[in-house]
Motif scaffolding. Structure first.
Motif, PDB file in Angstrom:
ATOM      1  N   LYS A   6       0.835  -1.202   0.000  1.00 12.50           N
ATOM      2  CA  LYS A   6       0.000   0.000   0.000  1.00 12.50           C
ATOM      3  C   LYS A   6       0.875   1.260   0.000  1.00 12.50           C
ATOM      4  O   LYS A   6       0.577   2.229  -0.692  1.00 12.50           O
ATOM      5  CB  LYS A   6      -0.931  -0.016   1.213  1.00 12.50           C
ATOM      6  N   ILE A   8       4.005   1.536  -1.151  1.00 13.75           N
ATOM      7  CA  ILE A   8       4.662   1.649  -2.449  1.00 13.75           C
ATOM      8  C   ILE A   8       3.688   2.132  -3.522  1.00 13.75           C
ATOM      9  O   ILE A   8       4.050   2.914  -4.396  1.00 13.75           O
ATOM     10  CB  ILE A   8       5.325   0.311  -2.850  1.00 13.75           C
ATOM     11  N   GLU A   9       2.449   1.706  -3.445  1.00 13.32           N
ATOM     12  CA  GLU A   9       1.446   2.117  -4.431  1.00 13.32           C
ATOM     13  C   GLU A   9       1.016   3.563  -4.268  1.00 13.32           C
ATOM     14  O   GLU A   9       0.529   4.176  -5.211  1.00 13.32           O
ATOM     15  CB  GLU A   9       0.220   1.204  -4.330  1.00 13.32           C
ATOM     16  N   SER A  10       1.210   4.135  -3.094  1.00 12.08           N
ATOM     17  CA  SER A  10       0.788   5.512  -2.840  1.00 12.08           C
ATOM     18  C   SER A  10       1.566   6.473  -3.722  1.00 12.08           C
ATOM     19  O   SER A  10       2.782   6.350  -3.883  1.00 12.08           O
ATOM     20  CB  SER A  10       1.004   5.858  -1.363  1.00 12.08           C
ATOM     21  N   LYS A  11       0.882   7.453  -4.274  1.00  8.81           N
ATOM     22  CA  LYS A  11       1.509   8.411  -5.186  1.00  8.81           C
ATOM     23  C   LYS A  11       1.739   9.784  -4.561  1.00  8.81           C
ATOM     24  O   LYS A  11       2.564  10.540  -5.054  1.00  8.81           O
ATOM     25  CB  LYS A  11       0.645   8.580  -6.447  1.00  8.81           C
ATOM     26  N   ASP A  12       1.003  10.126  -3.525  1.00  3.12           N
ATOM     27  CA  ASP A  12       1.106  11.487  -2.985  1.00  3.12           C
ATOM     28  C   ASP A  12       1.770  11.572  -1.617  1.00  3.12           C
ATOM     29  O   ASP A  12       1.960  12.657  -1.088  1.00  3.12           O
ATOM     30  CB  ASP A  12      -0.259  12.154  -2.947  1.00  3.12           C
ATOM     31  N   ASP A  13       2.167  10.450  -1.050  1.00  5.61           N
ATOM     32  CA  ASP A  13       2.741  10.460   0.294  1.00  5.61           C
ATOM     33  C   ASP A  13       4.082  11.193   0.355  1.00  5.61           C
ATOM     34  O   ASP A  13       4.343  11.935   1.302  1.00  5.61           O
ATOM     35  CB  ASP A  13       2.874   9.047   0.855  1.00  5.61           C
ATOM     36  N   GLU A  29      11.770  10.262  -1.215  1.00  9.34           N
ATOM     37  CA  GLU A  29      11.531   9.203  -2.199  1.00  9.34           C
ATOM     38  C   GLU A  29      12.565   8.080  -2.061  1.00  9.34           C
ATOM     39  O   GLU A  29      12.224   6.896  -2.081  1.00  9.34           O
ATOM     40  CB  GLU A  29      11.576   9.785  -3.608  1.00  9.34           C
ATOM     41  N   LYS A  32      11.857   6.104   1.102  1.00  8.42           N
ATOM     42  CA  LYS A  32      10.672   5.251   0.925  1.00  8.42           C
ATOM     43  C   LYS A  32      11.042   3.991   0.148  1.00  8.42           C
ATOM     44  O   LYS A  32      10.697   2.878   0.558  1.00  8.42           O
ATOM     45  CB  LYS A  32       9.575   6.027   0.199  1.00  8.42           C
ATOM     46  N   GLN A  33      11.719   4.162  -0.975  1.00  4.86           N
ATOM     47  CA  GLN A  33      12.101   3.010  -1.783  1.00  4.86           C
ATOM     48  C   GLN A  33      13.062   2.096  -1.020  1.00  4.86           C
ATOM     49  O   GLN A  33      12.973   0.876  -1.131  1.00  4.86           O
ATOM     50  CB  GLN A  33      12.724   3.466  -3.105  1.00  4.86           C
TER      51      GLN A  33
END
Length: 112
Positions: A6, A8-13, A29, A32-33
């Protein structure tokens, strides 16, 4: 772990967290990765529900005190490993000395 997927799929976090903490978008970024992603560092870590919950709170603006410590820990550790070539164990020790998230969470948290 579904929580990691979830995240990783988030685009605006990344944008929300970078703005909230006034930190560099690219650093967020990369962190996160590094912590949650799949790819070069795939399956490097055992999924940690507390880390996932921390990230989700930050993305929602519901962070607690230790969440920023985790964020800065992961930014530093990912910088050391990815950009400076430090091995993960040494990078973690350096980041833990600077931002001791795992110690802080055992002492309890408070809402910001």
């Amino acid at each position: 772990m579904k929580a990691y997927d979830k995240i990783i799929e988030s685009k605006d976090d990344i944008f929300k967290i970078a703005n909230r903490y006034q930190l560099n978008f690219e650093d967020i970024e990369r962190a996160k990765q590094y912590a949650f992603g799949k790819g070069v560092l795939q399956n490097q870590f055992i999924p940690d529900l507390r880390m996932a919950q921390s990230w989700q709170r930050m993305a929602l603006g519901e962070e607690i005190d230790s969440d920023e410590v985790l964020l800065k820990h992961e930014i530093l550790e990912s910088e050391l490993v990815i950009n400076q070539g430090v091995n993960q164990l040494d990078a973690h020790k350096i980041a833990q000395n600077e931002y001791p998230w795992s110690i802080i969470i055992t002492k309890g948290d408070k809402k910001k």
